[in-house]
Motif scaffolding. Sequence first.
Motif, PDB file in Angstrom:
ATOM      1  N   GLU A  86      -8.226  -7.878  -8.820  1.00 15.32           N
ATOM      2  CA  GLU A  86      -6.849  -7.414  -8.658  1.00 15.32           C
ATOM      3  C   GLU A  86      -6.808  -6.072  -7.945  1.00 15.32           C
ATOM      4  N   GLU A  90      -5.570  -7.760  -4.286  1.00 17.31           N
ATOM      5  CA  GLU A  90      -4.139  -8.032  -4.364  1.00 17.31           C
ATOM      6  C   GLU A  90      -3.408  -7.328  -3.217  1.00 17.31           C
ATOM      7  N   PRO A  91      -2.189  -7.790  -2.857  1.00 13.29           N
ATOM      8  CA  PRO A  91      -1.432  -7.164  -1.767  1.00 13.29           C
ATOM      9  C   PRO A  91      -1.207  -5.661  -1.949  1.00 13.29           C
ATOM     10  N   ASP A  92      -1.122  -5.201  -3.205  1.00 11.56           N
ATOM     11  CA  ASP A  92      -0.946  -3.766  -3.448  1.00 11.56           C
ATOM     12  C   ASP A  92      -2.269  -3.086  -3.802  1.00 11.56           C
ATOM     13  N   ALA A  96      -5.940  -3.395   1.076  1.00 14.12           N
ATOM     14  CA  ALA A  96      -4.705  -3.389   1.864  1.00 14.12           C
ATOM     15  C   ALA A  96      -4.211  -1.985   2.179  1.00 14.12           C
ATOM     16  N   HIS A  97      -4.557  -1.005   1.358  1.00 15.37           N
ATOM     17  CA  HIS A  97      -3.945   0.320   1.503  1.00 15.37           C
ATOM     18  C   HIS A  97      -4.926   1.440   1.858  1.00 15.37           C
ATOM     19  N   LYS A 125     -10.989  -5.153   7.750  1.00 12.32           N
ATOM     20  CA  LYS A 125      -9.983  -4.093   7.877  1.00 12.32           C
ATOM     21  C   LYS A 125     -10.602  -2.773   8.348  1.00 12.32           C
TER      22      LYS A 125
END
Length: 301
Positions: A86, A90-92, A96-97, A125
Amino acid sequence: MKGEDHMMTIAPNQTTVGFIGLGVMGHSMAGHIRKAGYPLHVYTRTASKAERLVADGAVWHDTPAKLAQACDVIITMVGYPKDVEELYLEPDGLVAHAREGAYLIDMTTSSPLLARRIYEAASSKGLHAMDAPVSGGDVGAREARLSIMIGGEEGDVKAVQPLLSTMGSNIVHQGQAGAGQHTKMCNQIAIASNMIGVCEAMAYAESARLDPETVLKSIESGAAGSWSLSNLAPRMIAGNLEPGFYIKHFIKDMGIALESAKAMNLVTPGLSLAESLYSQLAEKGLEDKGTQALIRYYTGE
């Protein structure tokens, strides 16, 4: 992605480090990083666990994503593979960040297959991901003497070596992504059967009406010597069952090892027995005690 690409200098006062997970070991590990001069940013689900570090100058973030956006290196030390998945995927999550070129170091004991997935997602990424589980328990964490087992690109491992050296004294690059987790499984398998031996030795000493502390003086420096015998047998003798490493987390680790062994067609009867005994303790409500609480299986308390 090769570790040499876009390599930054990982050095105190130049590299902002984020640490997620401030439990029994994580709090000490993060403290060493701050004391070494790295600007430290922290996040943990239970905010109160970060209070002392924040009082000492660490910056608190209320989400992993916000922490990721502020840091050059992010270290995670959480509970279970599902937490790791997670947190990273996860997207958050972190992948991703995180800033492009950031280093992601998961020090949780987790799944080798998950470590590969995180590495591949991170690489796509422009991120540098490593699995770097540790051994040494609460004592090793407090004294910055952890053994750190790393899977990832060689250049990435070299880049973060100065940072890892603030937490550990035995830092070994084991191979590609997932190799650190596989090595930690070897470590946990060795501990599992050893803990049975340590407990049976102490139970035997009691049954023979010997003084366990005196017995320990004789056997811990001989062929029977082990970290568990020297560090955990004294806790058993003193009746101290507080966790340096939780039973619930050890059961998790043994489950990962059993699953991985099965996938490789490897039979591990010692590991299976240890997992069974610890599971019995968990069923009796001892899952939040330290692994030395296995002595309760023999004393029947």
